[in-house]
Design an enzyme around this catalytic site. Structure first.
Site, PDB file in Angstrom:
ATOM      1  N   CYS A  34      15.755 -23.294 -32.737  1.00  0.00           N
ATOM      2  CA  CYS A  34      15.472 -22.009 -31.848  1.00  0.00           C
ATOM      3  C   CYS A  34      14.502 -21.983 -32.015  1.00  0.00           C
ATOM      4  O   CYS A  34      13.978 -20.892 -30.775  1.00  0.00           O
ATOM      5  CB  CYS A  34      15.502 -21.217 -33.871  1.00  0.00           C
ATOM      6  SG  CYS A  34      13.753 -21.435 -34.688  1.00  0.00           S
ATOM      7  N   GLU A 134      21.478 -16.364 -26.399  1.00  0.00           N
ATOM      8  CA  GLU A 134      20.923 -17.472 -26.935  1.00  0.00           C
ATOM      9  C   GLU A 134      21.999 -18.561 -26.975  1.00  0.00           C
ATOM     10  O   GLU A 134      22.916 -19.250 -26.984  1.00  0.00           O
ATOM     11  CB  GLU A 134      20.571 -17.510 -28.222  1.00  0.00           C
ATOM     12  CG  GLU A 134      19.941 -18.781 -28.750  1.00  0.00           C
ATOM     13  CD  GLU A 134      19.332 -18.611 -30.077  1.00  0.00           C
ATOM     14  OE1 GLU A 134      18.140 -19.764 -30.043  1.00  0.00           O
ATOM     15  OE2 GLU A 134      19.695 -17.924 -30.571  1.00  0.00           O
TER      16      GLU A 134
END
Length: 252
Positions: A34, A134
């Site tokens: 992340c 993402e």
């Protein structure tokens, strides 16, 4: 939740260190973290470093993660690989420039593996899908800015606020960036600014849900049930013979 962590590269940055940190932070763990630095913003003359960034990325070795010398391992599943490749293609379809294509990489002995090699997409704009989503793979998207203010605007207009980094040798530039950027975790010449456990993991905006962050002081507060005790002690309590119907006050 998600993340689109930006690395802002100023032209006064230490070129050698910055390029190495960009490559490592973008492609380490095959981009499956992340806090991966998945977006680079090259400011001013720093855009001239792009060809060398591509060459260093091209030199990384793709192999099974348990093999000696492997730099980039496989993605977690066939579905993850398909999604990453779809987002790479979306950038091409929308007009970006594929500077380094890691699709169709072949690893001897693992021909059916979920491998995607280091990929760099240039000439990216904020409206492109490869920027707004993402990717969670070994893909670095590159934008360009003329000034620091323009770079800050790009970061703040993105929906995510997990982490960011600025590469510079100028203290005033670093201070301006850390004060004006709306991101929860900021590194100055630190590409993946994950805090130590005594501090909280402070992702913000689209990279955060709930009302408190985890570990650090906020983590302790999360697991703490607050108890409030109100006590009153009077010498005459043992001899009080009539009920009090008013709110108790100090000294009475």
């Amino acid at each position: 939740m998600g993340a689109k962590n930006h690395g802002v590269v100023m032209p006064d940055a230490n070129k050698e260190n910055t390029l190495n940190q960009l490559v490592g932070a973008a492609f380490g763990a095959a981009g499956q973290r992340c806090m991966a630095l998945s977006t680079a913003i090259l400011v001013g003359e720093a855009r001239e470093w792009l060809p060398e960034l591509v060459e260093r990325s091209k030199a990384l070795r793709v192999n099974a993660g348990d093999q000696p010398g492997a730099d980039v391992g496989p993605l977690i599943s066939p579905e993850a690989r398909a999604r990453v490749e779809m987002l790479i293609q979306s950038g091409v379809d929308e007009g970006a420039t594929l500077l380094l294509d890691g699709r169709n990489v072949h690893v001897k002995g693992y021909e059916n593996g979920n491998f995607v090699g280091p990929t760099i997409i240039g000439n990216v704009t904020p409206a492109m899908k490869c920027y707004t989503e993402e990717i969670f793979g070994p893909v670095l998207v590159v934008l360009e800015a003329d000034t620091l203010d323009e770079a800050i605007s790009l970061v703040n207009n993105n929906q995510y606020g997990n982490g960011t980094a600025i590469f510079t040798t100028n203290g005033a530039t670093a201070r301006k960036y850390t004060h004006e950027v709306d991101v929860g975790q900021i590194g100055v010449n630190v590409p993946i600014p994950v805090p130590l456990p005594m501090f909280s993991f402070t992702g913000s905006r689209g990279s955060f849900r709930g009302d408190t962050n985890f570990y650090g002081k906020q983590g302790i507060q999360f697991y703490t049930q607050i108890k409030t005790v109100t006590s009153q002690w009077k010498a005459e309590d043992a001899t009080t013979k009539s009920p009090a119907v008013t709110m108790p006050t100090m000294g009475r």
